[in-house]
Design an enzyme around this catalytic site. Structure first.
Site, PDB file in Angstrom:
ATOM      1  N   SER A  44       0.811  -1.221   0.000  1.00 51.70           N
ATOM      2  CA  SER A  44       0.000   0.000   0.000  1.00 51.70           C
ATOM      3  C   SER A  44       0.840   1.266   0.000  1.00 51.70           C
ATOM      4  CB  SER A  44      -0.959  -0.003   1.192  1.00 51.70           C
ATOM      5  OG  SER A  44      -0.250  -0.060   2.426  1.00 51.70           O
ATOM      6  N   CYS A 101      -7.013  -5.996  -0.347  1.00 49.27           N
ATOM      7  CA  CYS A 101      -5.823  -6.044   0.492  1.00 49.27           C
ATOM      8  C   CYS A 101      -5.168  -4.659   0.569  1.00 49.27           C
ATOM      9  CB  CYS A 101      -4.856  -7.116  -0.003  1.00 49.27           C
ATOM     10  SG  CYS A 101      -3.641  -7.604   1.256  1.00 49.27           S
ATOM     11  N   ARG A 144      -0.422 -11.210   4.273  1.00 45.75           N
ATOM     12  CA  ARG A 144      -0.126  -9.972   5.004  1.00 45.75           C
ATOM     13  C   ARG A 144      -1.369  -9.073   5.008  1.00 45.75           C
ATOM     14  NH1 ARG A 144       4.890  -7.170   2.486  1.00 45.75           N
ATOM     15  NH2 ARG A 144       4.632  -5.849   4.324  1.00 45.75           N
ATOM     16  N   HIS A 180      -7.446 -11.638  -1.176  1.00 44.69           N
ATOM     17  CA  HIS A 180      -7.125 -11.537  -2.604  1.00 44.69           C
ATOM     18  C   HIS A 180      -8.038 -12.436  -3.441  1.00 44.69           C
ATOM     19  CE1 HIS A 180      -3.165  -9.411  -2.382  1.00 44.69           C
ATOM     20  NE2 HIS A 180      -3.121  -9.964  -1.175  1.00 44.69           N
ATOM     21  N   GLU A 194      -8.537 -12.219  -6.498  1.00 46.55           N
ATOM     22  CA  GLU A 194      -7.927 -12.368  -7.819  1.00 46.55           C
ATOM     23  C   GLU A 194      -6.900 -13.493  -7.870  1.00 46.55           C
ATOM     24  OE1 GLU A 194      -5.073  -9.757  -5.588  1.00 46.55           O
ATOM     25  OE2 GLU A 194      -7.249 -10.077  -5.654  1.00 46.55           O
TER      26      GLU A 194
END
Length: 238
Positions: free
Chosen positions: A61, A90, A152, A215, A217
């Site tokens: 991020s 995320c 994470r 996630h 994806e």
């Protein structure tokens, strides 16, 4: 007198500065829905202006925020959030939060858009990543659990509902029997006496925006992408 034509296409952008943007692209391209989906990898304000909706992928991020700032995208992204649907996964969920804890030294830029506080790396480091089956009523084929991949992953520390913003709808919770570090959970939810409540939230929606702390994806299951298009994106085009 000519009549305006309603487009049969919807353009969804994926912020493609860092992280798992290619995986989101694959998932979107496999969708079958009532409108044809065009996918744009967003790296400039011009790319963003062509989009009806946006996905901010998982990754790091702080890095995504820094690269967005260098690309002159922070303010265009904040303006986009005011009018169009955005889904953060995320790291993207962190960027969409109102506030974040456990930042790197010096903090980081946030886009806001969803009235929550999250903590980075809430379940621990990379080696403490895990998967968990999620039961979600709103998905296509709801009797089949969705396998959440948590790497994470951030944790939702608090919800901040207000009359000035759309209500917050909880989409998915982590089953308590698979919550890592469950003994460390603390009371954060405003007015909530259950110390596990906010931290068990792993997907939520506020108005046209959505976040998932995991996630979607990184699986072959594109039902969350279909949900975003059907519930968050298409109603804004009517």
């Amino acid at each position: 007198m000519a009549h305006a034509q309603v487009s049969n296409n919807v353009t969804i952008g994926i912020l493609a500065l860092q992280g798992a943007f290619a995986e989101h692209q694959v998932a979107l391209q496999k969708l079958s829905c009532q409108k044809k989906i065009a996918v744009i990898l967003v790296r400039t304000a011009g790319d963003l202006s062509a989009c009806d909706a946006l996905i901010i992928p998982g990754g790091e991020s702080t890095t995504i925020a820094l690269l967005a700032k260098l690309a002159g995208l922070l303010e265009p992204l904040r303006a986009f959030l005011q009018n169009k649907p955005v889904w953060g996964t995320c790291a993207g969920a962190i960027l969409l939060a109102q506030a974040v804890e456990n930042t790197k030294k010096g903090g980081q830029e946030l886009l806001g858009g969803i009235s929550v506080t999250v903590a980075r790396n809430g379940w621990g480091s990379q080696i403490e990543s895990f998967e968990a089956p999620l039961s979600i009523d709103g998905l296509r084929d709801p009797t089949t659990p969705f396998m959440g991949v948590f790497i994470r992953a951030p944790v939702v520390l608090a919800l901040h509902p207000s009359t000035e913003n759309p209500p917050i709808e909880i989409i998915a919770r982590l089953p308590l029997n698979v919550v890592p570090n469950a003994q460390k959970l603390m009371v954060h939810d405003e007015g909530d006496s259950d110390p596990r409540n906010s931290q068990s939230i792993v997907a939520l929606r506020q108005g046209r925006h959505m976040l998932t702390t995991f996630h979607p994806e990184l699986t072959k299951d594109n039902r969350f992408h279909e949900y975003f298009v059907r519930i968050c994106v298409l109603p804004t085009l009517l």
